[in-house]
Design a protein around this motif. Structure first.
Motif, PDB file in Angstrom:
ATOM      1  N   GLU A   1       0.788  -1.241   0.102  1.00 26.17           N
ATOM      2  CA  GLU A   1      -0.149   0.044   0.107  1.00 26.17           C
ATOM      3  C   GLU A   1       0.873   1.117  -0.084  1.00 26.17           C
ATOM      4  O   GLU A   1       1.965   1.326   0.685  1.00 26.17           O
ATOM      5  CB  GLU A   1      -0.821   0.093   1.421  1.00 26.17           C
ATOM      6  N   ILE A   2       0.655   2.316  -0.901  1.00 24.25           N
ATOM      7  CA  ILE A   2       1.422   3.291  -0.992  1.00 24.25           C
ATOM      8  C   ILE A   2       0.631   4.481  -0.080  1.00 24.25           C
ATOM      9  O   ILE A   2      -0.528   4.901  -0.284  1.00 24.25           O
ATOM     10  CB  ILE A   2       1.516   3.930  -2.480  1.00 24.25           C
ATOM     11  N   ILE A   3       1.418   5.073   1.076  1.00 20.82           N
ATOM     12  CA  ILE A   3       1.041   5.869   1.972  1.00 20.82           C
ATOM     13  C   ILE A   3       1.779   7.311   1.513  1.00 20.82           C
ATOM     14  O   ILE A   3       3.038   7.351   1.769  1.00 20.82           O
ATOM     15  CB  ILE A   3       1.063   5.674   3.272  1.00 20.82           C
ATOM     16  N   ALA A   4       1.234   8.149   0.554  1.00 29.18           N
ATOM     17  CA  ALA A   4       1.791   9.035   0.196  1.00 29.18           C
ATOM     18  C   ALA A   4       2.028  10.321   1.248  1.00 29.18           C
ATOM     19  O   ALA A   4       1.222  10.697   2.005  1.00 29.18           O
ATOM     20  CB  ALA A   4       1.252   9.888  -0.941  1.00 29.18           C
ATOM     21  N   ILE A   5       3.074  11.131   1.292  1.00 32.71           N
ATOM     22  CA  ILE A   5       3.378  12.376   2.058  1.00 32.71           C
ATOM     23  C   ILE A   5       3.930  13.371   1.202  1.00 32.71           C
ATOM     24  O   ILE A   5       4.367  13.220   0.025  1.00 32.71           O
ATOM     25  CB  ILE A   5       4.322  12.061   3.133  1.00 32.71           C
ATOM     26  N   THR A   6       3.635  14.613   1.952  1.00 29.54           N
ATOM     27  CA  THR A   6       3.939  15.825   1.057  1.00 29.54           C
ATOM     28  C   THR A   6       5.622  16.214   1.345  1.00 29.54           C
ATOM     29  O   THR A   6       5.980  15.664   2.343  1.00 29.54           O
ATOM     30  CB  THR A   6       3.194  17.096   1.500  1.00 29.54           C
ATOM     31  N   GLU A   7       6.002  16.885   0.431  1.00 26.18           N
ATOM     32  CA  GLU A   7       7.314  17.523   0.778  1.00 26.18           C
ATOM     33  C   GLU A   7       7.488  18.062   2.191  1.00 26.18           C
ATOM     34  O   GLU A   7       8.595  18.153   2.817  1.00 26.18           O
ATOM     35  CB  GLU A   7       7.768  18.419  -0.306  1.00 26.18           C
ATOM     36  N   GLN A   8       6.634  18.939   2.416  1.00 24.53           N
ATOM     37  CA  GLN A   8       6.488  19.549   3.815  1.00 24.53           C
ATOM     38  C   GLN A   8       6.610  18.707   5.060  1.00 24.53           C
ATOM     39  O   GLN A   8       7.405  18.712   6.000  1.00 24.53           O
ATOM     40  CB  GLN A   8       5.381  20.514   3.988  1.00 24.53           C
ATOM     41  N   GLN A   9       6.007  17.397   4.754  1.00 20.19           N
ATOM     42  CA  GLN A   9       5.778  16.482   5.938  1.00 20.19           C
ATOM     43  C   GLN A   9       7.247  15.669   5.802  1.00 20.19           C
ATOM     44  O   GLN A   9       7.836  15.218   6.962  1.00 20.19           O
ATOM     45  CB  GLN A   9       4.715  15.537   5.441  1.00 20.19           C
ATOM     46  N   MET A  10       7.822  15.613   4.485  1.00 20.29           N
ATOM     47  CA  MET A  10       9.166  15.128   4.399  1.00 20.29           C
ATOM     48  C   MET A  10      10.250  15.865   5.185  1.00 20.29           C
ATOM     49  O   MET A  10      11.052  15.200   5.895  1.00 20.29           O
ATOM     50  CB  MET A  10       9.479  14.832   3.025  1.00 20.29           C
ATOM     51  N   HIS A  11       9.935  17.363   5.052  1.00 16.68           N
ATOM     52  CA  HIS A  11      10.942  18.124   6.108  1.00 16.68           C
ATOM     53  C   HIS A  11      10.743  17.888   7.538  1.00 16.68           C
ATOM     54  O   HIS A  11      11.752  18.341   8.402  1.00 16.68           O
ATOM     55  CB  HIS A  11      10.944  19.625   5.498  1.00 16.68           C
ATOM     56  N   HIS A  12       9.650  17.280   8.102  1.00 17.72           N
ATOM     57  CA  HIS A  12       9.581  17.006   9.387  1.00 17.72           C
ATOM     58  C   HIS A  12       9.921  15.595   9.744  1.00 17.72           C
ATOM     59  O   HIS A  12       9.595  14.761  10.578  1.00 17.72           O
ATOM     60  CB  HIS A  12       8.171  17.270   9.852  1.00 17.72           C
ATOM     61  N   PHE A  13      10.513  15.105   8.495  1.00 19.86           N
ATOM     62  CA  PHE A  13      11.103  13.624   8.631  1.00 19.86           C
ATOM     63  C   PHE A  13      10.018  12.570   8.623  1.00 19.86           C
ATOM     64  O   PHE A  13      10.375  11.224   9.158  1.00 19.86           O
ATOM     65  CB  PHE A  13      12.083  13.369  10.028  1.00 19.86           C
ATOM     66  N   ALA A  14       8.979  12.621   8.016  1.00 18.25           N
ATOM     67  CA  ALA A  14       7.916  11.630   7.955  1.00 18.25           C
ATOM     68  C   ALA A  14       8.402  10.644   6.804  1.00 18.25           C
ATOM     69  O   ALA A  14       7.559   9.477   6.847  1.00 18.25           O
ATOM     70  CB  ALA A  14       6.545  12.222   7.445  1.00 18.25           C
ATOM     71  N   GLY A  15       9.121  10.741   6.164  1.00 17.94           N
ATOM     72  CA  GLY A  15       9.770   9.658   5.183  1.00 17.94           C
ATOM     73  C   GLY A  15      10.736   8.861   6.222  1.00 17.94           C
ATOM     74  O   GLY A  15      11.200   7.608   5.573  1.00 17.94           O
TER      75      GLY A  15
ATOM     76  N   ALA B   1       8.317  14.597  15.825  1.00 18.11           N
ATOM     77  CA  ALA B   1       7.938  15.530  14.610  1.00 18.11           C
ATOM     78  C   ALA B   1       7.428  14.826  13.369  1.00 18.11           C
ATOM     79  O   ALA B   1       6.391  15.816  12.929  1.00 18.11           O
ATOM     80  CB  ALA B   1       9.424  16.232  14.136  1.00 18.11           C
ATOM     81  N   ALA B   2       7.884  13.884  13.040  1.00 21.74           N
ATOM     82  CA  ALA B   2       7.367  13.107  11.982  1.00 21.74           C
ATOM     83  C   ALA B   2       5.770  12.703  12.258  1.00 21.74           C
ATOM     84  O   ALA B   2       4.898  12.854  11.459  1.00 21.74           O
ATOM     85  CB  ALA B   2       8.025  11.786  11.622  1.00 21.74           C
ATOM     86  N   TYR B   3       5.677  12.319  13.444  1.00 17.01           N
ATOM     87  CA  TYR B   3       4.384  11.771  13.759  1.00 17.01           C
ATOM     88  C   TYR B   3       3.379  13.019  13.877  1.00 17.01           C
ATOM     89  O   TYR B   3       2.121  12.774  13.098  1.00 17.01           O
ATOM     90  CB  TYR B   3       4.454  11.052  15.261  1.00 17.01           C
ATOM     91  N   GLU B   4       3.729  14.209  14.411  1.00 18.89           N
ATOM     92  CA  GLU B   4       3.041  15.257  14.602  1.00 18.89           C
ATOM     93  C   GLU B   4       2.537  15.763  13.151  1.00 18.89           C
ATOM     94  O   GLU B   4       1.547  16.745  13.065  1.00 18.89           O
ATOM     95  CB  GLU B   4       3.340  16.113  15.312  1.00 18.89           C
ATOM     96  N   SER B   5       3.410  15.617  12.069  1.00 24.46           N
ATOM     97  CA  SER B   5       3.400  16.402  10.787  1.00 24.46           C
ATOM     98  C   SER B   5       2.007  15.415  10.022  1.00 24.46           C
ATOM     99  O   SER B   5       1.705  15.684   8.922  1.00 24.46           O
ATOM    100  CB  SER B   5       4.552  16.177   9.945  1.00 24.46           C
TER     101      SER B   5
END
Length: 310
Positions: free
Chosen positions: A229-243, A262-266
């Motif tokens: 399953e692909i769970i897509a994140i935004t570039e802004q979320q990536m900057h909060h280390f969501a990747g 920080a990742a979780y909260e984004s």
């Protein structure tokens, strides 16, 4: 197995912003605090993170860093070593000269003392002399079940060396370029593992960073082919280390996805729900480490897949 319950982590003694990595790690920020204070805060965050992992039954092998040589980024061991189920380890060439000192043979001795078997070492570090780099599971996201390796090319991820790794370890290469916006320009993301996480049944990925549509489609096709399953994140979320996440095994083989607070909260509720269909989430605050080091939870954990001595 895609996930392990044993993680190697290095407790820092001289953590600070590494001036040698800041040239192409756009996640790093300089903060106006003394280095001794930064290191103390990083140690507190590290210890709390280890405690959270252990409370869930994750086997964390903690090795204390040494004062000499100076290794400000030693907290990120997944960039210089990888461990594989056939008893092989990989050693990798590092972009920053002061990061090369992070490679320590005594760490292998510690793992062997804990009952892990090392049969073979594949050493790519001579590539440093040619200015060629591939920073282990920072530069590569490994699908260990489907034998695929995903790599976003950058100064720290050389295409030819990546293909050589894939031949040596019998992975099919999935190659692309991932960019982020820096001062209005699209610049390569320094490590694959900040824009994508590969778990057993899903992938958290910032597809927006793959500007080339064909390359993006190719990555999506591979993930879908393997039933993820692909769970897509935004570039802004990536900057909060969501990747920058890692799936691990806790007590009773329970799966967890590990990330920073920080990742979780984004993440939004839909993304959290999508992850929690597959496994629970563990998060811990890594604010100082993320700000000064430009890396997060995934970077701090080197997964140990080595077989155990009978």
């Amino acid at each position: 197995m895609q996930v392990t319950n044993t993680i190697l982590m290095i407790r820092p003694v001289s953590f600070r912003m590494n001036e040698q990595t800041a040239v192409n790690n756009y996640f790093q920020e300089d903060i106006d605090v003394q280095n001794t204070t930064i290191n103390e805060k990083a140690q507190q965050e590290f210890d709390a993170f280890v405690e959270v992992l252990r409370s869930k039954g994750v086997n964390v092998v903690v090795v204390e860093d040494t004062k000499e040589p100076d290794t400000p980024d030693s907290i990120f061991p997944n960039n210089w070593i990888s461990f594989h189920a056939n008893g092989t380890i990989g050693l990798y060439p590092m972009f920053a000269e002061n990061r090369r000192n992070e490679r320590r043979e005594d760490i292998l001795d510690i793992l062997e003392e804990q009952g892990f078997k090392i049969e073979n070492v594949v050493d790519y570090t001579s590539a440093e002399a040619e200015g060629v780099f591939l920073e282990a599971t920072g530069s590569m996201a490994l699908d260990r079940v489907n034998n695929k390796a995903y790599c976003a090319l950058s100064e720290r991820a050389d295409e030819e060396l990546f293909i050589e790794f894939c031949e040596d370890f019998e992975y099919s290469p999935v190659i692309f370029t991932a960019n982020q916006s820096v001062d209005g320009k699209r610049m390569p993301i320094y490590h694959t593992n900040v824009m994508m996480c590969l778990a057993e049944d899903f992938s958290v990925i910032c597809l927006d960073t793959i500007d080339d549509k064909k390359e993006r489609k190719n990555v999506v096709d591979h993930l879908k082919q393997d039933g993820k399953e692909i769970i897509a994140i935004t570039e802004q979320q990536m900057h909060h280390f969501a990747g920058n996440m890692l799936q691990v095994l806790g007590a009773d083989d329970k799966r967890y996805l590990v990330m920073s607070s920080a990742a979780y909260e984004s993440l939004d509720q839909n993304q959290i729900d999508a992850i929690e269909k597959h496994c629970d989430i563990i998060h811990s605050s890594l604010k100082t480490i993320e700000t000064c080091g430009g890396g997060s939870a995934r970077c701090m954990m080197a997964e140990v897949f080595l077989p155990r001595s009978k």
